[in-house]
Design a protein around this motif. Structure first.
Motif, PDB file in Angstrom:
ATOM      1  N   LEU A  99       0.831  -1.208   0.000  1.00 18.75           N
ATOM      2  CA  LEU A  99       0.000   0.000   0.000  1.00 18.75           C
ATOM      3  C   LEU A  99       0.865   1.259   0.000  1.00 18.75           C
ATOM      4  O   LEU A  99       0.594   2.210  -0.731  1.00 18.75           O
ATOM      5  CB  LEU A  99      -0.950  -0.022   1.199  1.00 18.75           C
ATOM      6  N   ALA A 100       1.917   1.252   0.794  1.00 15.55           N
ATOM      7  CA  ALA A 100       2.822   2.414   0.844  1.00 15.55           C
ATOM      8  C   ALA A 100       3.514   2.621  -0.498  1.00 15.55           C
ATOM      9  O   ALA A 100       3.605   3.755  -0.988  1.00 15.55           O
ATOM     10  CB  ALA A 100       3.848   2.237   1.963  1.00 15.55           C
ATOM     11  N   ARG A 101       3.999   1.537  -1.108  1.00 14.53           N
ATOM     12  CA  ARG A 101       4.656   1.648  -2.419  1.00 14.53           C
ATOM     13  C   ARG A 101       3.709   2.235  -3.454  1.00 14.53           C
ATOM     14  O   ARG A 101       4.098   3.042  -4.296  1.00 14.53           O
ATOM     15  CB  ARG A 101       5.187   0.293  -2.886  1.00 14.53           C
ATOM     16  N   PHE A 102       2.449   1.809  -3.411  1.00 18.14           N
ATOM     17  CA  PHE A 102       1.467   2.351  -4.342  1.00 18.14           C
ATOM     18  C   PHE A 102       1.335   3.858  -4.146  1.00 18.14           C
ATOM     19  O   PHE A 102       1.345   4.618  -5.124  1.00 18.14           O
ATOM     20  CB  PHE A 102       0.107   1.664  -4.155  1.00 18.14           C
ATOM     21  N   MET A 103       1.223   4.301  -2.908  1.00 21.04           N
ATOM     22  CA  MET A 103       1.063   5.737  -2.660  1.00 21.04           C
ATOM     23  C   MET A 103       2.304   6.524  -3.076  1.00 21.04           C
ATOM     24  O   MET A 103       2.195   7.632  -3.595  1.00 21.04           O
ATOM     25  CB  MET A 103       0.707   5.996  -1.195  1.00 21.04           C
ATOM     26  N   VAL A 104       3.475   5.946  -2.877  1.00 22.14           N
ATOM     27  CA  VAL A 104       4.717   6.619  -3.276  1.00 22.14           C
ATOM     28  C   VAL A 104       4.768   6.803  -4.783  1.00 22.14           C
ATOM     29  O   VAL A 104       5.210   7.845  -5.276  1.00 22.14           O
ATOM     30  CB  VAL A 104       5.956   5.835  -2.785  1.00 22.14           C
ATOM     31  N   THR A 105       4.302   5.824  -5.533  1.00 21.33           N
ATOM     32  CA  THR A 105       4.446   5.860  -6.994  1.00 21.33           C
ATOM     33  C   THR A 105       3.232   6.425  -7.729  1.00 21.33           C
ATOM     34  O   THR A 105       3.318   6.668  -8.932  1.00 21.33           O
ATOM     35  CB  THR A 105       4.731   4.450  -7.544  1.00 21.33           C
ATOM     36  N   LEU A 106       2.127   6.651  -7.028  1.00 23.54           N
ATOM     37  CA  LEU A 106       0.909   7.123  -7.696  1.00 23.54           C
ATOM     38  C   LEU A 106       1.109   8.520  -8.282  1.00 23.54           C
ATOM     39  O   LEU A 106       1.535   9.442  -7.603  1.00 23.54           O
ATOM     40  CB  LEU A 106      -0.265   7.144  -6.707  1.00 23.54           C
ATOM     41  N   ARG A 107       0.778   8.623  -9.558  1.00 23.08           N
ATOM     42  CA  ARG A 107       0.846   9.903 -10.259  1.00 23.08           C
ATOM     43  C   ARG A 107      -0.477  10.119 -10.992  1.00 23.08           C
ATOM     44  O   ARG A 107      -1.020   9.198 -11.584  1.00 23.08           O
ATOM     45  CB  ARG A 107       2.009   9.930 -11.231  1.00 23.08           C
ATOM     46  N   VAL A 108      -0.979  11.334 -10.932  1.00 20.19           N
ATOM     47  CA  VAL A 108      -2.182  11.721 -11.662  1.00 20.19           C
ATOM     48  C   VAL A 108      -1.841  13.002 -12.402  1.00 20.19           C
ATOM     49  O   VAL A 108      -1.298  13.946 -11.811  1.00 20.19           O
ATOM     50  CB  VAL A 108      -3.387  11.928 -10.709  1.00 20.19           C
ATOM     51  N   ASP A 109      -2.123  13.026 -13.675  1.00 22.13           N
ATOM     52  CA  ASP A 109      -1.756  14.167 -14.520  1.00 22.13           C
ATOM     53  C   ASP A 109      -0.265  14.481 -14.402  1.00 22.13           C
ATOM     54  O   ASP A 109       0.143  15.632 -14.288  1.00 22.13           O
ATOM     55  CB  ASP A 109      -2.597  15.395 -14.170  1.00 22.13           C
ATOM     56  N   GLU A 110       0.533  13.405 -14.379  1.00 21.04           N
ATOM     57  CA  GLU A 110       1.996  13.490 -14.325  1.00 21.04           C
ATOM     58  C   GLU A 110       2.532  14.121 -13.043  1.00 21.04           C
ATOM     59  O   GLU A 110       3.692  14.507 -12.981  1.00 21.04           O
ATOM     60  CB  GLU A 110       2.536  14.220 -15.560  1.00 21.04           C
ATOM     61  N   LYS A 111       1.713  14.212 -12.016  1.00 18.26           N
ATOM     62  CA  LYS A 111       2.155  14.778 -10.743  1.00 18.26           C
ATOM     63  C   LYS A 111       1.990  13.742  -9.640  1.00 18.26           C
ATOM     64  O   LYS A 111       0.993  13.012  -9.601  1.00 18.26           O
ATOM     65  CB  LYS A 111       1.325  16.020 -10.393  1.00 18.26           C
ATOM     66  N   ALA A 112       2.976  13.697  -8.740  1.00 18.04           N
ATOM     67  CA  ALA A 112       2.879  12.805  -7.582  1.00 18.04           C
ATOM     68  C   ALA A 112       1.698  13.236  -6.724  1.00 18.04           C
ATOM     69  O   ALA A 112       1.478  14.426  -6.504  1.00 18.04           O
ATOM     70  CB  ALA A 112       4.164  12.851  -6.781  1.00 18.04           C
ATOM     71  N   VAL A 113       0.921  12.273  -6.259  1.00 19.92           N
ATOM     72  CA  VAL A 113      -0.245  12.573  -5.429  1.00 19.92           C
ATOM     73  C   VAL A 113       0.168  12.772  -3.979  1.00 19.92           C
ATOM     74  O   VAL A 113      -0.357  13.645  -3.293  1.00 19.92           O
ATOM     75  CB  VAL A 113      -1.303  11.456  -5.555  1.00 19.92           C
ATOM     76  N   PHE A 114       1.139  11.986  -3.502  1.00 20.95           N
ATOM     77  CA  PHE A 114       1.552  12.050  -2.099  1.00 20.95           C
ATOM     78  C   PHE A 114       3.064  12.208  -1.988  1.00 20.95           C
ATOM     79  O   PHE A 114       3.811  11.462  -2.612  1.00 20.95           O
ATOM     80  CB  PHE A 114       1.150  10.765  -1.366  1.00 20.95           C
ATOM     81  N   PRO A 115       3.539  13.137  -1.154  1.00 19.61           N
ATOM     82  CA  PRO A 115       4.977  13.206  -0.901  1.00 19.61           C
ATOM     83  C   PRO A 115       5.396  12.009  -0.046  1.00 19.61           C
ATOM     84  O   PRO A 115       4.716  11.690   0.945  1.00 19.61           O
ATOM     85  CB  PRO A 115       5.152  14.523  -0.147  1.00 19.61           C
ATOM     86  N   PRO A 116       6.461  11.325  -0.424  1.00 19.21           N
ATOM     87  CA  PRO A 116       6.860  10.109   0.295  1.00 19.21           C
ATOM     88  C   PRO A 116       7.060  10.320   1.800  1.00 19.21           C
ATOM     89  O   PRO A 116       6.733   9.432   2.586  1.00 19.21           O
ATOM     90  CB  PRO A 116       8.168   9.700  -0.381  1.00 19.21           C
ATOM     91  N   GLY A 117       7.574  11.464   2.189  1.00 15.06           N
ATOM     92  CA  GLY A 117       7.844  11.705   3.614  1.00 15.06           C
ATOM     93  C   GLY A 117       6.602  11.799   4.470  1.00 15.06           C
ATOM     94  O   GLY A 117       6.690  11.766   5.696  1.00 15.06           O
ATOM     95  N   GLY A 118       5.433  11.896   3.860  1.00 10.07           N
ATOM     96  CA  GLY A 118       4.200  11.986   4.623  1.00 10.07           C
ATOM     97  C   GLY A 118       3.404  10.691   4.683  1.00 10.07           C
ATOM     98  O   GLY A 118       2.370  10.623   5.340  1.00 10.07           O
ATOM     99  N   ILE A 119       3.895   9.645   4.017  1.00 12.10           N
ATOM    100  CA  ILE A 119       3.136   8.396   3.923  1.00 12.10           C
ATOM    101  C   ILE A 119       3.417   7.508   5.134  1.00 12.10           C
ATOM    102  O   ILE A 119       4.567   7.256   5.482  1.00 12.10           O
ATOM    103  CB  ILE A 119       3.501   7.653   2.619  1.00 12.10           C
ATOM    104  N   ARG A 120       2.332   7.047   5.755  1.00 13.28           N
ATOM    105  CA  ARG A 120       2.405   6.079   6.851  1.00 13.28           C
ATOM    106  C   ARG A 120       1.308   5.037   6.608  1.00 13.28           C
ATOM    107  O   ARG A 120       0.177   5.390   6.301  1.00 13.28           O
ATOM    108  CB  ARG A 120       2.117   6.698   8.211  1.00 13.28           C
ATOM    109  N   VAL A 121       1.646   3.780   6.775  1.00 11.20           N
ATOM    110  CA  VAL A 121       0.653   2.713   6.700  1.00 11.20           C
ATOM    111  C   VAL A 121       0.894   1.794   7.891  1.00 11.20           C
ATOM    112  O   VAL A 121       2.021   1.368   8.126  1.00 11.20           O
ATOM    113  CB  VAL A 121       0.758   1.902   5.386  1.00 11.20           C
ATOM    114  N   ARG A 122      -0.164   1.538   8.634  1.00 10.11           N
ATOM    115  CA  ARG A 122      -0.038   0.682   9.813  1.00 10.11           C
ATOM    116  C   ARG A 122      -1.255  -0.222   9.921  1.00 10.11           C
ATOM    117  O   ARG A 122      -2.337   0.121   9.463  1.00 10.11           O
ATOM    118  CB  ARG A 122       0.115   1.521  11.076  1.00 10.11           C
ATOM    119  N   ALA A 123      -1.058  -1.376  10.535  1.00 15.58           N
ATOM    120  CA  ALA A 123      -2.132  -2.341  10.737  1.00 15.58           C
ATOM    121  C   ALA A 123      -2.314  -2.566  12.233  1.00 15.58           C
ATOM    122  O   ALA A 123      -1.345  -2.797  12.957  1.00 15.58           O
ATOM    123  CB  ALA A 123      -1.797  -3.654  10.034  1.00 15.58           C
TER     124      ALA A 123
END
Length: 134
Positions: A25-49
């Motif tokens: 899930l984190a890798r997906f958020m790091v690599t997600l791009r919409v209209d050639e722009k990153a959706v999420f900055p990697p330093g802000g991504i957290r995924v926990r269970a």
């Protein structure tokens, strides 16, 4: 900020591979791009269970039934296209990850998106500089 919390019934812990799911899930958020722009900055991504030790599904009679509920919290300002791509992509990963369990037991998967304003949030984070996107 993009924080995802997976709340899950503890009966899924043994074969749920939650560490692997968090990484996917984190890798997906790091690599997600919409209209050639990153959706999420990697330093802000957290995924926990987080396992839910105490739970009841329906009337409690289906002892093999389980659930995974994902809550994604993001700051305001992303386009509807970015939010749709995010939710669809994350949920597709969850469904694929639990496909075997879904075939053999009762399982409820769900995802909700919570968008908040920056007012009322405090942050102290040096991760953005460490994970600058290339």
């Amino acid at each position: 900020m993009s924080h995802m919390t997976l709340e899950y019934s503890a009966n899924l812990r043994a074969d749920g591979a939650f560490k692997d799911l968090c990484e996917k899930l984190a890798r997906f958020m790091v690599t997600l791009r919409v209209d050639e722009k990153a959706v999420f900055p990697p330093g802000g991504i957290r995924v926990r269970a987080v396992p839910c030790e105490d739970f009841c599904i329906a009337d409690g009679s289906a002892t093999d039934a389980g659930f995974v509920h994902a809550i994604l919290k993001i700051g305001a300002g992303r386009s509807d296209a970015a939010k749709t791509a995010t939710c669809t992509g994350l949920f597709d990963i969850m469904k694929a990850h639990f496909a075997k369990q879904f075939e053999r037991q009762g399982l409820a998967l769900s995802l909700e998106l919570n968008e908040f304003s920056e007012a009322g949030t405090l942050k102290h984070n040096n991760l953005h500089g460490r994970f600058k996107q290339v």
